[in-house]
Design a protein around this motif. Structure first.
Motif, PDB file in Angstrom:
ATOM      1  N   PRO A 126      37.174  37.414  42.859  1.00 17.20           N
ATOM      2  CA  PRO A 126      35.736  37.414  42.572  1.00 17.20           C
ATOM      3  C   PRO A 126      35.502  37.473  41.057  1.00 17.20           C
ATOM      4  O   PRO A 126      36.303  38.055  40.316  1.00 17.20           O
ATOM      5  N   ALA A 127      34.410  36.884  40.605  1.00 18.52           N
ATOM      6  CA  ALA A 127      34.139  36.779  39.166  1.00 18.52           C
ATOM      7  C   ALA A 127      34.163  38.144  38.481  1.00 18.52           C
ATOM      8  O   ALA A 127      34.727  38.296  37.395  1.00 18.52           O
ATOM      9  N   GLU A 128      33.562  39.155  39.105  1.00 20.65           N
ATOM     10  CA  GLU A 128      33.492  40.482  38.491  1.00 20.65           C
ATOM     11  C   GLU A 128      34.890  41.064  38.266  1.00 20.65           C
ATOM     12  O   GLU A 128      35.174  41.651  37.220  1.00 20.65           O
ATOM     13  N   THR A 129      35.755  40.880  39.247  1.00 23.22           N
ATOM     14  CA  THR A 129      37.126  41.397  39.141  1.00 23.22           C
ATOM     15  C   THR A 129      37.904  40.638  38.083  1.00 23.22           C
ATOM     16  O   THR A 129      38.587  41.234  37.241  1.00 23.22           O
ATOM     17  N   ARG A 130      37.796  39.323  38.117  1.00 22.92           N
ATOM     18  CA  ARG A 130      38.489  38.493  37.137  1.00 22.92           C
ATOM     19  C   ARG A 130      38.031  38.821  35.714  1.00 22.92           C
ATOM     20  O   ARG A 130      38.842  38.944  34.794  1.00 22.92           O
ATOM     21  N   GLU A 131      36.749  38.993  35.539  1.00 22.15           N
ATOM     22  CA  GLU A 131      36.211  39.288  34.206  1.00 22.15           C
ATOM     23  C   GLU A 131      36.668  40.653  33.709  1.00 22.15           C
ATOM     24  O   GLU A 131      36.894  40.831  32.498  1.00 22.15           O
ATOM     25  N   ALA A 132      36.820  41.610  34.613  1.00 23.05           N
ATOM     26  CA  ALA A 132      37.296  42.939  34.199  1.00 23.05           C
ATOM     27  C   ALA A 132      38.727  42.859  33.676  1.00 23.05           C
ATOM     28  O   ALA A 132      39.053  43.466  32.642  1.00 23.05           O
ATOM     29  N   PHE A 133      39.574  42.105  34.352  1.00 30.28           N
ATOM     30  CA  PHE A 133      40.951  41.937  33.869  1.00 30.28           C
ATOM     31  C   PHE A 133      40.983  41.147  32.561  1.00 30.28           C
ATOM     32  O   PHE A 133      41.755  41.468  31.654  1.00 30.28           O
ATOM     33  N   ASP A 134      40.155  40.127  32.461  1.00 27.79           N
ATOM     34  CA  ASP A 134      40.092  39.336  31.224  1.00 27.79           C
ATOM     35  C   ASP A 134      39.653  40.207  30.051  1.00 27.79           C
ATOM     36  O   ASP A 134      40.192  40.105  28.942  1.00 27.79           O
ATOM     37  N   GLU A 135      38.667  41.056  30.302  1.00 29.88           N
ATOM     38  CA  GLU A 135      38.165  41.940  29.245  1.00 29.88           C
ATOM     39  C   GLU A 135      39.256  42.921  28.792  1.00 29.88           C
ATOM     40  O   GLU A 135      39.406  43.188  27.592  1.00 29.88           O
ATOM     41  N   ALA A 136      40.018  43.437  29.755  1.00 33.17           N
ATOM     42  CA  ALA A 136      41.100  44.364  29.409  1.00 33.17           C
ATOM     43  C   ALA A 136      42.146  43.673  28.541  1.00 33.17           C
ATOM     44  O   ALA A 136      42.652  44.249  27.568  1.00 33.17           O
ATOM     45  N   TRP A 137      42.502  42.432  28.890  1.00 33.98           N
ATOM     46  CA  TRP A 137      43.471  41.687  28.099  1.00 33.98           C
ATOM     47  C   TRP A 137      42.951  41.446  26.679  1.00 33.98           C
ATOM     48  O   TRP A 137      43.664  41.673  25.692  1.00 33.98           O
TER      49      TRP A 137
END
Length: 259
Positions: A126-137
């Motif tokens: 899901p976009a929210e989950t993907r964006e959270a991991f992207d933000e962490a990276w």
């Protein structure tokens, strides 16, 4: 090792001696198959998602302990390609939990110098989950401390197929450039792995007593040492980690050679 053993293990249980741990032989790379959240919840008459939420503290504990000991790479198996087969409410809850946990933890990880990266096919999340991991990276990518590798929507067989396709493409393109028949090499293959540039795990830990690999890092664990503990993941703590490390240090790693 980043901190003193007495600081890392201030209150060891009887029969567990932190001083038996050799700080010079801490594995560079540790991978954990986190198993037992559902059984932990069932024993307490709770739904499975409660077990996953309880496992978050064990994740924190493992990260802190590994970082303090000087482990350079800690890989945690969070969600496999097969886990989509679980009940929809559990999958939806897990995806929400991943996003909320990552966003809540990333500042603290950043302050500790931990670098967060993922392996697996994030495009299906899901976009929210993907964006959270992207933000962490993006926030932690320049840190030089331990690398926390989150395996999410990850499958070892799928990764090998992905690497094979990349390897063949590279061989064909190189053949077209040189006019020669190029045989694929191990180096070409490894460039297609999610873990390219990372060391293979020295130690793989699996909790809950299950004796399975579960489609995890199939290429990378060719010569890893395995330690299985009966502890369910939410009950995993730094002393469980210590026991696993002590067992690892008692092994004679031969990598196919003679002792």
């Amino acid at each position: 090792m980043n901190k003193d053993l007495d600081y890392i293990f201030p209150d060891p249980p009887e029969g567990v001696d932190p001083r038996a741990l050799d700080p010079e032989r801490i594995p560079e790379s540790v991978a954990i198959i986190m198993d037992g959240n559902g059984r932990w919840a069932k024993k307490r008459a709770l739904n499975r998602l409660k077990g996953h939420k309880a496992g978050i503290e064990a994740v924190r504990e493992a990260i802190r302990c590994a970082s303090d000991l000087g482990v350079r790479y800690l890989t945690i198996y969070s969600f496999s390609t097969e886990n989509w087969k679980r009940p929809e409410d559990e999958v939806v809850g897990l995806m929400d939990l991943f996003a909320k946990t990552m966003l809540a933890e990333v500042d603290g990880l950043h302050e500790e110098g931990v670098r967060v990266r993922t392996i697996g096919d994030l495009s299906a999340l899901p976009a929210e989950t993907r964006e959270a991991f992207d933000e962490a990276w993006e926030k932690t990518r320049d840190n030089d401390g331990m690398t926390l590798v989150v395996a999410v929507n990850y499958g070892g067989r799928q990764e090998i197929l992905r690497a094979c396709r990349g390897c063949m493409r590279e061989a064909v393109l190189l053949g077209e450039e040189t006019g020669e028949v190029i045989e694929p090499t191990e180096e070409m293959f490894e460039r297609g792995l999610y873990t390219f540039g990372m060391p293979d795990p020295d130690l793989v830990i699996r909790t809950s007593g299950e004796m399975r690999i579960s489609n995890f890092l199939l290429w990378q664990i060719a010569y890893s040492e395995f330690v299985v503990t009966d502890v369910l993941w939410p009950d995993f703590n730094r002393y469980t980690f210590l026991e696993c490390l002590l067992e690892y240090q008692g092994r004679n790693r031969r990598f196919g050679g003679v002792a």
